[in-house]
Design a protein around this motif. Structure first.
Motif, PDB file in Angstrom:
ATOM      1  N   SER A   1     -43.176  83.928 138.330  1.00  0.00           N
ATOM      2  CA  SER A   1     -41.740  83.881 138.072  1.00  0.00           C
ATOM      3  C   SER A   1     -41.467  83.352 136.667  1.00  0.00           C
ATOM      4  CB  SER A   1     -41.047  82.986 139.101  1.00  0.00           C
ATOM      5  OG  SER A   1     -39.656  82.931 138.856  1.00  0.00           O
ATOM      6  N   GLY A   2     -40.793  84.153 135.855  1.00  0.00           N
ATOM      7  CA  GLY A   2     -40.515  83.771 134.481  1.00  0.00           C
ATOM      8  C   GLY A   2     -41.666  84.013 133.536  1.00  0.00           C
ATOM      9  N   ARG A   3     -42.830  84.373 134.062  1.00  0.00           N
ATOM     10  CA  ARG A   3     -43.987  84.705 133.217  1.00  0.00           C
ATOM     11  C   ARG A   3     -43.962  86.192 132.867  1.00  0.00           C
ATOM     12  NH1 ARG A   3     -47.780  85.068 129.419  1.00  0.00           N
ATOM     13  NH2 ARG A   3     -49.800  85.791 130.143  1.00  0.00           N
ATOM     14  N   VAL A   4     -43.859  87.054 133.901  1.00  0.00           N
ATOM     15  CA  VAL A   4     -43.714  88.500 133.690  1.00  0.00           C
ATOM     16  C   VAL A   4     -42.614  88.998 134.620  1.00  0.00           C
ATOM     17  CG1 VAL A   4     -46.154  88.799 133.080  1.00  0.00           C
ATOM     18  CG2 VAL A   4     -45.425  89.175 135.442  1.00  0.00           C
ATOM     19  N   PRO A   5     -41.903  90.054 134.239  1.00  0.00           N
ATOM     20  CA  PRO A   5     -40.911  90.618 135.149  1.00  0.00           C
ATOM     21  C   PRO A   5     -41.560  91.116 136.433  1.00  0.00           C
ATOM     22  CG  PRO A   5     -40.546  91.413 132.921  1.00  0.00           C
ATOM     23  CD  PRO A   5     -41.873  90.702 132.905  1.00  0.00           C
TER      24      PRO A   5
ATOM     25  N   PRO B   1     -39.646  90.676 148.136  1.00  0.00           N
ATOM     26  CA  PRO B   1     -38.422  91.103 147.439  1.00  0.00           C
ATOM     27  C   PRO B   1     -37.526  89.946 147.012  1.00  0.00           C
ATOM     28  CG  PRO B   1     -38.399  91.799 149.754  1.00  0.00           C
ATOM     29  CD  PRO B   1     -39.776  91.353 149.444  1.00  0.00           C
ATOM     30  N   VAL B   2     -37.454  88.868 147.795  1.00  0.00           N
ATOM     31  CA  VAL B   2     -36.555  87.795 147.382  1.00  0.00           C
ATOM     32  C   VAL B   2     -37.181  86.913 146.300  1.00  0.00           C
ATOM     33  CG1 VAL B   2     -35.266  87.780 149.537  1.00  0.00           C
ATOM     34  CG2 VAL B   2     -37.239  86.269 149.304  1.00  0.00           C
ATOM     35  N   PHE B   3     -38.498  86.908 146.194  1.00  0.00           N
ATOM     36  CA  PHE B   3     -39.153  86.204 145.100  1.00  0.00           C
ATOM     37  C   PHE B   3     -39.094  87.004 143.803  1.00  0.00           C
ATOM     38  CE2 PHE B   3     -41.271  83.134 147.936  1.00  0.00           C
ATOM     39  CZ  PHE B   3     -41.302  82.012 147.116  1.00  0.00           C
ATOM     40  N   ALA B   4     -38.964  88.320 143.897  1.00  0.00           N
ATOM     41  CA  ALA B   4     -38.964  89.160 142.696  1.00  0.00           C
ATOM     42  C   ALA B   4     -37.752  88.841 141.821  1.00  0.00           C
ATOM     43  CB  ALA B   4     -38.960  90.635 143.093  1.00  0.00           C
ATOM     44  N   ASP B   5     -37.870  89.118 140.534  1.00  0.00           N
ATOM     45  CA  ASP B   5     -36.740  88.935 139.624  1.00  0.00           C
ATOM     46  C   ASP B   5     -35.615  89.915 139.925  1.00  0.00           C
ATOM     47  OD1 ASP B   5     -37.997  86.906 137.953  1.00  0.00           O
ATOM     48  OD2 ASP B   5     -39.282  88.512 137.235  1.00  0.00           O
TER      49      ASP B   5
ATOM     50  N   ILE C   1     -28.220  83.986 134.694  1.00  0.00           N
ATOM     51  CA  ILE C   1     -28.443  83.255 133.441  1.00  0.00           C
ATOM     52  C   ILE C   1     -29.890  82.782 133.366  1.00  0.00           C
ATOM     53  CG2 ILE C   1     -27.847  81.128 132.192  1.00  0.00           C
ATOM     54  CD1 ILE C   1     -24.997  81.492 133.487  1.00  0.00           C
ATOM     55  N   TRP C   2     -30.402  82.261 134.460  1.00  0.00           N
ATOM     56  CA  TRP C   2     -31.768  81.748 134.509  1.00  0.00           C
ATOM     57  C   TRP C   2     -32.770  82.852 134.199  1.00  0.00           C
ATOM     58  CZ3 TRP C   2     -32.311  76.890 134.046  1.00  0.00           C
ATOM     59  CH2 TRP C   2     -33.439  76.205 134.472  1.00  0.00           C
ATOM     60  N   THR C   3     -32.530  84.039 134.757  1.00  0.00           N
ATOM     61  CA  THR C   3     -33.436  85.171 134.531  1.00  0.00           C
ATOM     62  C   THR C   3     -33.349  85.652 133.085  1.00  0.00           C
ATOM     63  OG1 THR C   3     -33.241  85.840 136.850  1.00  0.00           O
ATOM     64  CG2 THR C   3     -34.051  87.495 135.299  1.00  0.00           C
ATOM     65  N   CYS C   4     -32.144  85.787 132.563  1.00  0.00           N
ATOM     66  CA  CYS C   4     -31.990  86.206 131.160  1.00  0.00           C
ATOM     67  C   CYS C   4     -32.688  85.230 130.230  1.00  0.00           C
ATOM     68  CB  CYS C   4     -30.511  86.319 130.795  1.00  0.00           C
ATOM     69  SG  CYS C   4     -29.668  87.745 131.508  1.00  0.00           S
TER      70      CYS C   4
ATOM     71  N   ALA D   1     -27.512  75.975 134.725  1.00  0.00           N
ATOM     72  CA  ALA D   1     -28.154  77.137 134.108  1.00  0.00           C
ATOM     73  C   ALA D   1     -27.615  77.368 132.701  1.00  0.00           C
ATOM     74  CB  ALA D   1     -27.947  78.378 134.975  1.00  0.00           C
ATOM     75  N   THR D   2     -26.296  77.267 132.540  1.00  0.00           N
ATOM     76  CA  THR D   2     -25.693  77.421 131.218  1.00  0.00           C
ATOM     77  C   THR D   2     -26.185  76.336 130.270  1.00  0.00           C
ATOM     78  OG1 THR D   2     -23.722  78.555 132.046  1.00  0.00           O
ATOM     79  CG2 THR D   2     -23.492  77.354 129.972  1.00  0.00           C
ATOM     80  N   SER D   3     -26.296  75.109 130.773  1.00  0.00           N
ATOM     81  CA  SER D   3     -26.737  73.995 129.939  1.00  0.00           C
ATOM     82  C   SER D   3     -28.180  74.149 129.485  1.00  0.00           C
ATOM     83  CB  SER D   3     -26.598  72.676 130.708  1.00  0.00           C
ATOM     84  OG  SER D   3     -25.286  72.485 131.177  1.00  0.00           O
ATOM     85  N   SER D   4     -29.023  74.683 130.361  1.00  0.00           N
ATOM     86  CA  SER D   4     -30.465  74.729 130.101  1.00  0.00           C
ATOM     87  C   SER D   4     -30.910  75.973 129.356  1.00  0.00           C
ATOM     88  CB  SER D   4     -31.229  74.631 131.432  1.00  0.00           C
ATOM     89  OG  SER D   4     -30.913  73.421 132.090  1.00  0.00           O
ATOM     90  N   ALA D   5     -30.081  77.001 129.290  1.00  0.00           N
ATOM     91  CA  ALA D   5     -30.472  78.238 128.625  1.00  0.00           C
ATOM     92  C   ALA D   5     -30.651  78.009 127.133  1.00  0.00           C
ATOM     93  CB  ALA D   5     -29.430  79.325 128.870  1.00  0.00           C
ATOM     94  N   THR D   6     -31.787  78.430 126.606  1.00  0.00           N
ATOM     95  CA  THR D   6     -32.073  78.230 125.183  1.00  0.00           C
ATOM     96  C   THR D   6     -31.998  79.522 124.377  1.00  0.00           C
ATOM     97  OG1 THR D   6     -34.463  78.455 125.548  1.00  0.00           O
ATOM     98  CG2 THR D   6     -33.539  76.233 125.668  1.00  0.00           C
ATOM     99  N   VAL D   7     -31.604  80.610 125.015  1.00  0.00           N
ATOM    100  CA  VAL D   7     -31.403  81.852 124.262  1.00  0.00           C
ATOM    101  C   VAL D   7     -30.088  81.751 123.493  1.00  0.00           C
ATOM    102  CG1 VAL D   7     -32.718  83.317 125.827  1.00  0.00           C
ATOM    103  CG2 VAL D   7     -30.282  82.918 126.267  1.00  0.00           C
ATOM    104  N   PRO D   8     -29.890  82.600 122.474  1.00  0.00           N
ATOM    105  CA  PRO D   8     -28.595  82.613 121.776  1.00  0.00           C
ATOM    106  C   PRO D   8     -27.452  82.893 122.752  1.00  0.00           C
ATOM    107  CG  PRO D   8     -30.233  83.875 120.557  1.00  0.00           C
ATOM    108  CD  PRO D   8     -30.857  83.534 121.870  1.00  0.00           C
ATOM    109  N   LYS D   9     -26.368  82.123 122.635  1.00  0.00           N
ATOM    110  CA  LYS D   9     -25.215  82.260 123.525  1.00  0.00           C
ATOM    111  C   LYS D   9     -23.943  82.392 122.697  1.00  0.00           C
ATOM    112  CE  LYS D   9     -26.300  78.352 125.555  1.00  0.00           C
ATOM    113  NZ  LYS D   9     -26.369  77.156 126.445  1.00  0.00           N
ATOM    114  N   GLN D  10     -23.106  83.331 123.075  1.00  0.00           N
ATOM    115  CA  GLN D  10     -21.785  83.483 122.465  1.00  0.00           C
ATOM    116  C   GLN D  10     -20.752  83.453 123.593  1.00  0.00           C
ATOM    117  OE1 GLN D  10     -21.746  83.719 119.163  1.00  0.00           O
ATOM    118  NE2 GLN D  10     -23.872  84.293 118.788  1.00  0.00           N
TER     119      GLN D  10
END
Length: 580
Positions: free
Chosen positions: A220-224, A241-245, A410-413, A450-459
């Motif tokens: 999880s989070g390593r590969v899709p 299926p519920v563990f899948a992204d 958000i967590w997946t993105c 999730a919003t707080s922890s996301a480190t990708v660019p956010k607008q």
């Protein structure tokens, strides 16, 4: 090499000598006369076409092996294969042909061979009704839409796609190799769960079926991980299926549940069909476990082919860019689309059609928590995950299920380096006894976390109303976005004008006996309040970074996402948070 000959040799003889020696020695030959250095003739070795013909070929032993493989490829008993067409399903190898064409390779084709095949040394006479080719599970590698992937696929003709010892071993190996290779995994599921009559040796072992979910967690989070359901996946099979992204269900054939209808009735007394218990409608609308629902097998492949275009192969890699395309409709119509009144609805999909690249919107879980739209899109060819309030659904208020949906998206993105765009138009989190019982605080904190922890660019764009804690969850100024932009229709406040006036001024207004005077004073207070919370005031106080002409919004976002593409963010050093 050089070869010396006597002075009496002719040029033709020198050429013949050079050619013969070059062919025999397989190297370039130069012919010179006696002790001289002048080259009389030279020749290169002939070009050979490989393989060379040496009259050897496959033996009877190899031919027998190919016959055994052909038999394995036929799958389980013929009577079960015939039933697939009645159910509108493809045989598993035909399904792999649809998805991949030729496989790169397949592992474990001979799994359980000794227990059923007539060529096995311990079998005197095979029972045609007991066929276990590949132990009912196919694993290997293939190319999908130009991407290398691992795959697994259940063969429903072999004991209803159930899992037993050899198949479990193959599944685990595939997952462990995916961890090392960093390549995506496709699960093509059609399984009734663990093979109960053969459970010894694979159920509770350290390397048994329970290890599936440990490996899912590590992946999880390593590969899709993408799962497509083609049948009723029961009990342990329903966890993949519920563990899948991302999970795709197929109408008319897919289902998943913790127990079969027969078991449910035995345990609870409830008589229920498989469709009612765990069909696509249940998981698309109520549980949120299905991200997408396909019409048929071909449509399922099309959806996944679209999905992978937004995803990298593994964590730490940027998602692939596409050729930029203009939006479906001109951004010039954005301002007209947004109503003046914060209480009038509009469809946020219409806004997306004027902001993102045309035909790039892939909405996930559209029927679950519809007050928030979560979609993979592109802006100027760059993949972007959109979290947008939907004013047509209960004014865009945030409910427990929509908060949960947004948090997971958000967590997946963030896991796969997909930048985030928040389109904020919400009265905030819903209040009331019903949502309290449903965990609005618990699910709301996950959204904010999730919003707080996301480190990708956010607008973040304040499209219209941004009231209460809604602006926190939707990437407000306190949540480390790269930018917070406002449209001229935007408002930021603890609560909306009606609620604020009722909370602060109700007693004073009720003291006014004249109805017209009271209405006039209430309207004045409302306008004063709206001036205080208007986006221009927020920009004046530098709460938001800028107020953007709506027609420029797409270009502004494209420029900012490009500028912040490589922004570096870090989280406090810790093992992990405790919220999720």
């Amino acid at each position: 090499m050089k070869v010396r000959i006597g002075q009496g040799a002719t040029t033709e003889e020198a050429r013949a000598i050079a050619a013969a020696l070059a062919e025999h020695l397989d190297e370039t030959v130069e012919v010179v006369v006696d002790d001289g250095e002048e080259v009389l003739a030279s020749a290169d070795p002939p070009e050979r076409e490989y393989p060379l013909d040496d009259d050897l070929g496959p033996t009877g032993r190899e031919n027998r092996l190919r016959e055994e493989l052909a038999d394995i490829y036929e799958g389980g008993p013929e009577k079960y294969r015939e039933r697939l067409s009645e159910q509108g399903k493809l045989f598993v190898r035909d399904r792999l042909e649809l998805w991949f064409g030729d496989l790169t390779f397949e592992d474990g084709r001979f799994a359980n061979f000794d227990s059923w095949h007539p060529d096995a040394p311990d079998i005197e006479e095979a029972d045609p009704d007991i066929r276990l080719p590949a132990d009912g599970l196919l694993t290997g590698a293939a190319e999908f839409e130009g991407r290398d992937v691992h795959f697994m696929a259940n063969d429903f003709t072999v004991k209803a796609g159930s899992m037993a010892r050899r198949g479990v071993e193959k599944f685990l190996r595939m997952q462990q190799r995916a961890l090392k290779s960093g390549k995506p995994v496709l699960y093509l599921m059609d399984s009734s769960g663990g093979r109960i009559d053969e459970q010894t040796g694979f159920f509770a072992n350290r390397e048994g079926i329970g290890k599936y979910y440990y490996n899912h967690s590590m992946l999880s989070g390593r590969v899709p991980q993408i799962c497509v359901l083609y049948g009723p996946c029961i009990a342990g099979a329903a966890y993949t299926p519920v563990f899948a992204d991302f999970t795709v269900m197929v109408e008319g054939m897919s289902a998943m549940a913790i127990a079969s209808p027969r078991m449910v009735e035995m345990v609870t007394g409830e008589a229920i069909s498989m469709e009612e218990l765990g069909g696509p409608a249940v998981h698309a609308r109520h549980s949120g476990s299905a991200d997408l629902v396909a019409r048929d097998e071909e449509h399922a492949r099309e959806l996944v082919a679209q999905l992978v275009t937004y995803l990298p192969d593994h964590a730490g890699e940027k998602p692939p860019r596409a050729e930029p395309t203009p939006p479906k409709y001109s951004p010039d119509g954005i301002d007209e689309l947004i109503p003046e009144s914060p209480n009038r609805p509009y469809d946020v999909h219409d806004l997306l059609d004027r902001v993102v690249d045309a035909e790039s919107v892939l909405e996930l879980r559209p029927d679950y928590g519809p007050e928030i739209v979560t979609a993979l899109t592109r802006i100027d060819g760059r993949p972007v995950g959109v979290v947008a309030n939907q004013p047509t659904q209960r004014s865009g208020a945030i409910f427990p299920d929509s908060a949960s949906k947004a948090a997971e998206f958000i967590w997946t993105c963030d896991a796969y380096e997909i930048p985030l765009l928040y389109l904020c138009d919400t009265p905030g989190f819903m209040a009331g006894s019903a949502v309290e019982k449903e965990g609005i605080l618990e699910e709301g904190k996950k959204f904010i976390y999730a919003t707080s922890s996301a480190t990708v660019p956010k607008q973040t764009v304040v499209v219209r109303k941004a009231y209460g804690a809604g602006i926190y969850a939707m990437g407000g100024p306190a949540y480390d976005p790269e930018s917070v932009l406002g449209l001229p229709s935007g408002e930021v406040a603890i609560m909306g004008p009606e609620a604020a006036i009722n909370a602060v001024y109700r007693n004073k207004l009720d003291a006014i006996d004249d109805d017209e005077e009271r209405a006039r004073r209430e309207a004045e207070l409302r306008e004063e309040y709206r001036r205080d919370i208007a986006v221009h005031r927020m920009a004046s106080e530098v709460v938001v970074d800028d107020v953007v002409p709506p027609s420029d919004l797409r270009a502004e976002l494209a420029a900012r996402f490009a500028f912040y593409e490589d922004v570096e963010k870090s989280l406090p050093e810790k093992k992990h948070g405790t919220v999720l």
